[in-house]
Design an enzyme around this catalytic site. Structure first.
Site, PDB file in Angstrom:
ATOM      1  N   LYS A 224      24.900  64.857  21.636  1.00 45.71           N
ATOM      2  CA  LYS A 224      25.877  65.328  20.656  1.00 45.71           C
ATOM      3  C   LYS A 224      26.114  64.267  19.584  1.00 45.71           C
ATOM      4  O   LYS A 224      26.014  63.059  19.830  1.00 45.71           O
ATOM      5  CB  LYS A 224      27.192  65.695  21.348  1.00 45.71           C
ATOM      6  CG  LYS A 224      27.083  66.890  22.304  1.00 45.71           C
ATOM      7  CD  LYS A 224      27.012  68.214  21.575  1.00 45.71           C
ATOM      8  CE  LYS A 224      26.715  69.397  22.475  1.00 45.71           C
ATOM      9  NZ  LYS A 224      27.880  69.898  23.200  1.00 45.71           N
ATOM     10  N   ARG A 259      24.675  69.851  31.458  1.00 43.56           N
ATOM     11  CA  ARG A 259      23.645  70.508  30.650  1.00 43.56           C
ATOM     12  C   ARG A 259      22.993  69.441  29.774  1.00 43.56           C
ATOM     13  O   ARG A 259      23.669  68.839  28.933  1.00 43.56           O
ATOM     14  CB  ARG A 259      24.293  71.615  29.811  1.00 43.56           C
ATOM     15  CG  ARG A 259      23.328  72.468  29.003  1.00 43.56           C
ATOM     16  CD  ARG A 259      24.104  73.553  28.261  1.00 43.56           C
ATOM     17  NE  ARG A 259      23.213  74.444  27.526  1.00 43.56           N
ATOM     18  CZ  ARG A 259      22.755  74.212  26.303  1.00 43.56           C
ATOM     19  NH1 ARG A 259      23.115  73.099  25.665  1.00 43.56           N
ATOM     20  NH2 ARG A 259      21.964  75.072  25.702  1.00 43.56           N
TER      21      ARG A 259
END
Length: 281
Positions: A224, A259
């Site tokens: 991210k 994930r």
């Protein structure tokens, strides 16, 4: 892990943290830039992730990076149909379809997929929750503020943890009211989906608050953008060290599933955390 084992895991209060590998069959993913849009490359990558220790593989045909436009069901299916059936043959793990649209979910379930991952938590398509109830499959309900195109436009919360916990409880209740078995519901606080850097850090720091909802928690922090802002890693580094730190924290603080894009290294991280927690390898 197969579907039967996953169902047993869902009901196990001492469940171990699982690793979900990400397979994007999109031309514009933020994380891999379309490397796996071609069917052969997608299938090979799925097999590689299985070999590296993935318990689940999450397949998506729509990029939901900040600022992205939504992709309709027809285009998602065009990208997915060449691989759905073949994936079921080649990947002996739990297969998840990452979509908010019921026709796409239906096609994946018909091809033998085991799990639905809906970043809208059933809000985008009113047919999604009834489909899940009818097919009696597990679902991940994620929190997202608005839509991907605008979710990072100055997101605001009164109290980011309390607000998201309340929103997730509401979506769990909505799914239950639609006929979804509560024991098959998982939740995801949606790191990076309509959150500032400060919001993300607080959510990660207080992950255990979400375990109070009583459902297994999925955490997606892999690669991210906020990680690079903190770690200072160059783009070509893949944000691996920052991701590993965040994955380790998540696994140690209540994440039932992490994930990730880099299955091999992150599986090592999860195994190490588990060994520390249990005192056994």
């Amino acid at each position: 892990m197969n579907r039967t084992q996953f169902d047993t895991w869902l009901h196990d209060s001492a469940r171990k943290t699982l690793v979900m590998g990400v397979l994007n069959v999109t031309p514009d993913s933020f994380s891999d830039g379309g490397k796996f849009a071609e069917p052969g490359a997608a299938l090979a990558h799925a097999q590689q992730m299985v070999a590296e220790g993935a318990d689940l593989i999450d397949v998506g045909a729509e990029s939901t990076r900040p600022g992205s436009a939504r992709v309709g069901a027809d285009e998602q299916l065009r990208r997915l149909m060449p691989i759905l059936g073949e994936l079921r043959k080649r990947a002996p793990v739990v297969l998840s379809i990452d979509t908010t649209l019921a026709p796409v979910a239906q096609a994946a379930l018909d091809a033998g997929f085991d799990l639905l991952n809906d970043i809208s938590a059933g809000r985008d398509d009113p047919a999604m929750l009834p489909l899940i109830a009818r097919r009696q499959v597990p679902v991940i309900l994620m929190h997202m503020l608005g839509q991907p195109a605008t979710m990072q436009d100055a997101p605001r919360y009164e109290d980011v943890v309390a607000d998201i916990e309340r929103a997730l409880r509401e979506r769990v209740a909505a799914a239950h009211n639609a006929g979804v078995d509560p024991s098959r519901i998982l939740i995801d606080p949606g790191i990076g989906f309509g959150k500032t850097l400060e919001h993300n850090l607080r959510l990660i720091r207080e992950l255990r608050r979400f375990t109070d909802i009583g459902r297994p928690m999925v955490v997606g922090v892999s690669r991210k953008g906020f990680i690079r802002r903190i770690s200072g890693e160059p783009p070509e580094a893949g944000r691996g060290f920052g991701t590993a730190a965040a994955v380790a924290w998540a696994a140690a603080n209540g994440a039932a599933i992490v994930r990730v894009h880099d299955v091999g290294p992150m599986s090592q991280v999860v195994r190490m955390i588990r060994a520390i927690q249990t005192g056994t390898p």
